[in-house]
Design a protein around this motif. Structure first.
Motif, PDB file in Angstrom:
ATOM      1  N   SER A  32       0.817  -1.220   0.000  1.00  0.00           N
ATOM      2  CA  SER A  32       0.000   0.000   0.000  1.00  0.00           C
ATOM      3  C   SER A  32       0.853   1.274   0.000  1.00  0.00           C
ATOM      4  N   GLU A  33       2.122   1.150   0.360  1.00  0.00           N
ATOM      5  CA  GLU A  33       3.022   2.311   0.405  1.00  0.00           C
ATOM      6  C   GLU A  33       4.123   2.239  -0.646  1.00  0.00           C
ATOM      7  N   ALA A  34       4.056   1.251  -1.524  1.00  0.00           N
ATOM      8  CA  ALA A  34       5.149   0.991  -2.465  1.00  0.00           C
ATOM      9  C   ALA A  34       5.412   2.142  -3.429  1.00  0.00           C
ATOM     10  N   ALA A  35       4.423   2.981  -3.692  1.00  0.00           N
ATOM     11  CA  ALA A  35       4.620   4.102  -4.620  1.00  0.00           C
ATOM     12  C   ALA A  35       5.456   5.226  -4.002  1.00  0.00           C
ATOM     13  N   ASP A  36       5.613   5.211  -2.677  1.00  0.00           N
ATOM     14  CA  ASP A  36       6.360   6.252  -1.976  1.00  0.00           C
ATOM     15  C   ASP A  36       7.787   5.775  -1.696  1.00  0.00           C
ATOM     16  N   PRO A  37       8.784   6.313  -2.382  1.00  0.00           N
ATOM     17  CA  PRO A  37      10.164   5.857  -2.171  1.00  0.00           C
ATOM     18  C   PRO A  37      10.631   5.989  -0.722  1.00  0.00           C
ATOM     19  N   ASP A  38      10.062   6.953   0.018  1.00  0.00           N
ATOM     20  CA  ASP A  38      10.454   7.139   1.415  1.00  0.00           C
ATOM     21  C   ASP A  38       9.909   6.059   2.344  1.00  0.00           C
ATOM     22  N   SER A  39       8.984   5.242   1.856  1.00  0.00           N
ATOM     23  CA  SER A  39       8.376   4.221   2.716  1.00  0.00           C
ATOM     24  C   SER A  39       9.232   2.953   2.804  1.00  0.00           C
ATOM     25  N   TYR A  40      10.236   2.836   1.959  1.00  0.00           N
ATOM     26  CA  TYR A  40      11.036   1.612   1.911  1.00  0.00           C
ATOM     27  C   TYR A  40      12.082   1.568   3.017  1.00  0.00           C
ATOM     28  N   SER A  41      12.212   0.389   3.590  1.00  0.00           N
ATOM     29  CA  SER A  41      13.326   0.115   4.487  1.00  0.00           C
ATOM     30  C   SER A  41      14.223  -0.891   3.763  1.00  0.00           C
ATOM     31  N   ARG A  42      15.281  -1.336   4.448  1.00  0.00           N
ATOM     32  CA  ARG A  42      16.241  -2.239   3.818  1.00  0.00           C
ATOM     33  C   ARG A  42      16.550  -3.393   4.766  1.00  0.00           C
ATOM     34  N   VAL A  43      16.671  -4.577   4.195  1.00  0.00           N
ATOM     35  CA  VAL A  43      17.048  -5.758   4.967  1.00  0.00           C
ATOM     36  C   VAL A  43      18.321  -6.332   4.365  1.00  0.00           C
TER      37      VAL A  43
END
Length: 156
Positions: free
Chosen positions: A85-96
Motif C-alpha cells: 500500500s506504500e510501495a509508490a512512496d520511495p520514502d516508505s522503503y526500508s532495507r534488509v
C-alpha cells in the motif's frame, strides 16, 4: 520544505547448525520460506529485480514488496522492503541485509533491518516479527520442522 523522519534499525544474530548454502537457499527459495515463514519469497534474486513476500494461502496475498539491491550467494543478500500500500512512496522503503557467514561448525546469520521510520507500524512489526521468523528458520534447518509463526498465545 519537508522534514526528514527519524530512522531506526534492528540487528538480529542467530547461529544455525547448517551450511551457508542451505541458509541462503532457505532465504530465497519459495518452497523453503513457506515452511518456516508461512510466506514465499518470490524473485529471480538478481540485483534490480523485484521480489514479493507472498502469503502461502489460497488468497496468495502479497504482504511485502521490494527490489533486490545486492545478491552474493551464499554470503549476502540485500533487499528493499515496503508494504504494497506504500510501495509508490520511495520514502516508505526500508532495507534488509542478510549476512551468512561460516562460524566454526555452524553458520552465523546476521539480519539488519534498517532505514525504518522510528515509531512506525512497520518498525513495530519488525521488532515482533523477525525474532519468531529467525527462530523458525533455525528450527527448520536444524530439526526439519519450523515454528508456526502465526500461532498466538492462548488466553489463560
Amino acid at each position: 520544505m519537508t522534514m526528514s523522519k527519524e530512522k531506526t534499525r534492528f540487528v538480529y544474530v542467530t547461529y544455525i547448525r547448517s551450511t551457508p548454502e542451505k541458509v541462503f537457499e532457505a532465504l530465497t527459495k519459495p518452497e523453503m520460506t513457506r515452511r518456516y515463514w508461512g510466506h514465499e519469497n518470490v524473485s529471480d534474486w538478481k540485483p534490480g529485480s523485484t521480489w514479493e513476500h507472498v502469503r502461502a494461502n489460497e488468497q496468495r496475498t502479497v504482504n511485502i514488496v521490494g527490489k533486490v539491491v545486492e545478491a552474493s550467494p551464499p554470503s549476502r543478500l540485500v533487499i528493499s522492503w515496503a508494504s504494497p500500500s506504500e510501495a509508490a512512496d520511495p520514502d516508505s522503503y526500508s532495507r534488509v541485509t542478510f549476512e551468512v557467514e561460516p562460524w566454526e561448525d555452524t553458520v552465523r546469520l546476521t539480519v539488519t533491518h534498517d532505514e525504518l521510520e522510528t515509531g512506525s507500524a512497520m518498525a513495530k512489526g519488525v521488532t515482533q516479527g523477525w525474532p519468531i521468523v529467525l527462530s523458525s528458520l533455525k528450527s527448520l534447518l536444524e530439526t526439519g520442522q519450523g515454528i508456526d509463526v502465526f500461532a498466538r498465545p492462548k488466553p489463560v
